[in-house]
Design an enzyme around this catalytic site. Structure first.
Site, PDB file in Angstrom:
ATOM      1  N   TYR A  29       0.858  -1.180   0.000  1.00  0.00           N
ATOM      2  CA  TYR A  29       0.000   0.000   0.000  1.00  0.00           C
ATOM      3  C   TYR A  29       0.890   1.224   0.000  1.00  0.00           C
ATOM      4  O   TYR A  29       1.667   1.419   0.930  1.00  0.00           O
ATOM      5  CB  TYR A  29      -0.891   0.017   1.247  1.00  0.00           C
ATOM      6  CG  TYR A  29      -2.224  -0.663   1.086  1.00  0.00           C
ATOM      7  CD1 TYR A  29      -2.329  -1.934   0.537  1.00  0.00           C
ATOM      8  CD2 TYR A  29      -3.384  -0.039   1.511  1.00  0.00           C
ATOM      9  CE1 TYR A  29      -3.548  -2.554   0.404  1.00  0.00           C
ATOM     10  CE2 TYR A  29      -4.619  -0.660   1.384  1.00  0.00           C
ATOM     11  CZ  TYR A  29      -4.700  -1.908   0.833  1.00  0.00           C
ATOM     12  OH  TYR A  29      -5.919  -2.518   0.699  1.00  0.00           O
ATOM     13  N   LYS A  57      -0.969  -1.129  -4.341  1.00  0.00           N
ATOM     14  CA  LYS A  57      -2.090  -0.188  -4.303  1.00  0.00           C
ATOM     15  C   LYS A  57      -1.465   1.197  -4.326  1.00  0.00           C
ATOM     16  O   LYS A  57      -0.787   1.601  -3.389  1.00  0.00           O
ATOM     17  CB  LYS A  57      -2.927  -0.346  -3.039  1.00  0.00           C
ATOM     18  CG  LYS A  57      -3.995   0.743  -2.910  1.00  0.00           C
ATOM     19  CD  LYS A  57      -4.694   0.694  -1.565  1.00  0.00           C
ATOM     20  CE  LYS A  57      -5.634   1.879  -1.409  1.00  0.00           C
ATOM     21  NZ  LYS A  57      -6.322   1.849  -0.108  1.00  0.00           N
TER      22      LYS A  57
END
Length: 192
Positions: A29, A57
């Site tokens: 992330y 992400k």
């Protein structure tokens, strides 16, 4: 990226490689808006060869970043948008999908949107995404997940909008904003 500590890039590389050694798939992330640290593409490339690091992400909202990351990692990682306001364009430009806040509130519409983007159906993307644009933006009127939980409760899919402290339920001054966005998205009838 880990929260609250602003680690150096080498620390991020060590962190993600250590997590990958635990044997489970890892999605990195990169959410600099929450962490204060942007995991740079060249350092992401240092992690991309690990078999358990499977995806990124990217919540930077920088659409040009997609090409840069792809140049560093090739097809070693799936590249997901983490920015609701740009996710359709991200996928149209070659991203693999999204990890979305809006999908918690409008899962069918978001599925259809991303499938249209994966199929390079620009007209379909515009038709589906148009009514969702306000929702994408207004679900961030307060810290995530506060507005999303309230929205899901408001459309009757959940009994409570409770958020663990120090978060709280959506402030009343934002209720009408979220309701208008839900109505625009076709998730709430104007009379509800």
């Amino acid at each position: 990226t880990p929260y609250y500590v602003k680690p150096p890039q080498r620390g991020l590389v060590k962190h993600f490689l250590t997590m990958a050694e635990m044997g489970l798939p890892v999605v990195i992330y990169n959410v600099p808006g929450r962490t204060g640290v942007d995991f740079q593409s060249n350092n992401l490339a240092l992690c991309a060869d690990h078999e358990n690091i499977v995806a990124l992400k990217d919540a930077t909202g920088d659409l040009d970043r997609l090409e840069e990351v792809r140049n560093y990692v090739g097809d070693k990682l799936l590249l997901y948008s983490g920015d609701d306001s740009t996710e359709a364009e991200y996928v149209l430009r070659g991203g693999d999908g999204c990890i979305s806040v809006t999908a918690n509130v409008a899962p069918a519409q978001m599925h259809n949107l991303i499938m249209a983007a994966l199929n390079k159906d620009v007209a379909g993307v515009e038709k589906i995404n148009g009514p969702l644009k306000e929702l994408h933006n207004n679900l961030f009127c307060e810290a995530n997940p506060i507005p999303a939980k309230w929205a899901v409760k408001r459309i009757g899919k959940m009994d409570s909008a409770y958020c663990r402290p120090p978060l709280d339920e959506l402030a009343p001054e934002f209720h009408s904003l979220i309701e208008a966005s839900l109505t625009e998205a076709g998730l709430l009838l104007p009379t509800q």
